[in-house]
Design an enzyme around this catalytic site. Structure first.
Site, PDB file in Angstrom:
ATOM      1  CG  ASP A  77      40.810  38.758  44.484  1.00 16.51           C
ATOM      2  OD1 ASP A  77      39.820  38.175  44.005  1.00 16.51           O
ATOM      3  OD2 ASP A  77      40.760  39.446  45.510  1.00 16.51           O
ATOM      4  CG  LEU A 121      58.927  28.648  34.503  1.00 15.67           C
ATOM      5  CD1 LEU A 121      59.368  29.372  35.770  1.00 15.67           C
ATOM      6  CD2 LEU A 121      58.436  29.655  33.473  1.00 15.67           C
ATOM      7  CG  HIS A 128      36.464  33.245  35.719  1.00 13.62           C
ATOM      8  ND1 HIS A 128      37.165  33.549  36.860  1.00 13.62           N
ATOM      9  CD2 HIS A 128      35.165  33.085  36.103  1.00 13.62           C
ATOM     10  CE1 HIS A 128      36.333  33.575  37.902  1.00 13.62           C
ATOM     11  NE2 HIS A 128      35.129  33.300  37.458  1.00 13.62           N
TER      12      HIS A 128
END
Length: 300
Positions: free
Chosen positions: A33, A146, A50
């Site tokens: 966020d 991963l 972004h």
């Protein structure tokens, strides 16, 4: 000079935190966020926020790999994000598409065998984004060191609702008995999503809510939650280490609570039950951290 001293102090603090940690959570989920607010605070377009957040995402993947995290889930695009202005939404789709292709072709992804998957209602995304998802998943399908889950068009309530509808349909068609709708059954229907329970949720940007993120995998496991004020582009490795310390404190507190409950239970048992009950309590005690004097350490 002051900036240099601050960097040195930060590195020392990082080392101190890392020495305090005894391990890492297996599955970390992040609500990224603050990208837009970061850009606005710098007087720049929202799309720049972004872009900056994508750089933090790349760093986060390295930190997880270095610290031994086995699975990382990133909340990249929620179902609510479809309500954003069209130009911002399209810029997000462009960025997600670009990063999926870039990640899938990156040498370190293959060197370290990182598997990339998208979770959520991917069919709602533009075709170009769906093609990028398919490319990233196919390029990394055989890896298992991963797991990197990208939550796209994701909403936790919608996820659970879809599973409930599927179970109801199977009951109606006679393929599933009502008594067979168990937590294990529902969990099995969610295996195409995150592969293990969430141990730690991190939310950046200052808001203290989990925003409908992975409710089954996180709430059911009583995941630790770490809220912090830095916007996602400002999130640093030291913040990640602090989050892991919160997780470890939460785990220690949980084990201590279980031991205290067991101790209270022993006090209510008869002499016949005591030997077995004390053996169980002893196993709880063995799982607790001890200091040099053998006493239980208080939670942070």
């Amino acid at each position: 000079m002051r900036r240099r001293l601050r960097r040195v102090a930060l590195r020392l603090y990082e080392r101190l935190l890392e020495r305090e940690l005894s391990g890492a959570p297996a599955h970390v989920a992040v609500i990224q966020d603050g990208n837009r607010r970061y850009a606005e605070s710098k007087g720049r377009p929202r799309t720049d926020g972004h872009e900056a957040g994508a750089e933090t995402t790349e760093a986060m993947l390295r930190w997880c790999r270095d610290l031994g995290v086995e699975e990382l889930t990133l909340y990249a695009f929620s179902t609510e994000n479809f309500d954003r202005p069209a130009d911002e939404r399209e810029a997000l789709f462009d960025l997600i598409e670009e990063k999926l292709y870039a990640f899938a072709d990156r040498d370190e992804i293959h060197d370290h065998e990182v598997r990339i998957r998208a979770i959520g209602e991917v069919e709602r995304l533009p075709e170009r984004v769906r093609e990028a998802v398919a490319y990233a998943e196919s390029r990394t399908r055989g890896y298992d060191s991963l797991h990197l889950n990208i939550a796209l068009a994701y909403g936790g309530r919608a996820e659970l609702l879809n599973v409930a509808r599927e179970a109801a349909r199977d009951v109606r068609e006679g393929e599933l008995a009502p008594a067979e709708i168990t937590p294990e059954e529902l969990d099995g229907r969610l295996t195409e999503q995150a592969t293990r329970d969430v141990d730690l949720i991190i939310r950046t940007g200052g808001d203290e809510r989990t925003s409908n993120f992975l409710p089954w995998h996180a709430n059911g496991n009583e995941a630790a939650v770490f809220f912090c004020s830095p916007y996602w582009p400002e999130f640093r490795r030291v913040d990640f280490l602090r989050a892991i310390r919160t997780y470890e404190s939460r785990q220690a507190s949980w084990r201590r609570t279980r031991a205290e409950r067991a101790r209270a239970l022993v006090g209510t048992l008869t002499d016949v039950d005591l030997p077995e009950a004390r053996a169980v309590l002893g196993r709880f005690r063995e799982s607790l951290p001890e200091d040099a004097d053998g006493e239980y350490e208080p939670a942070d």
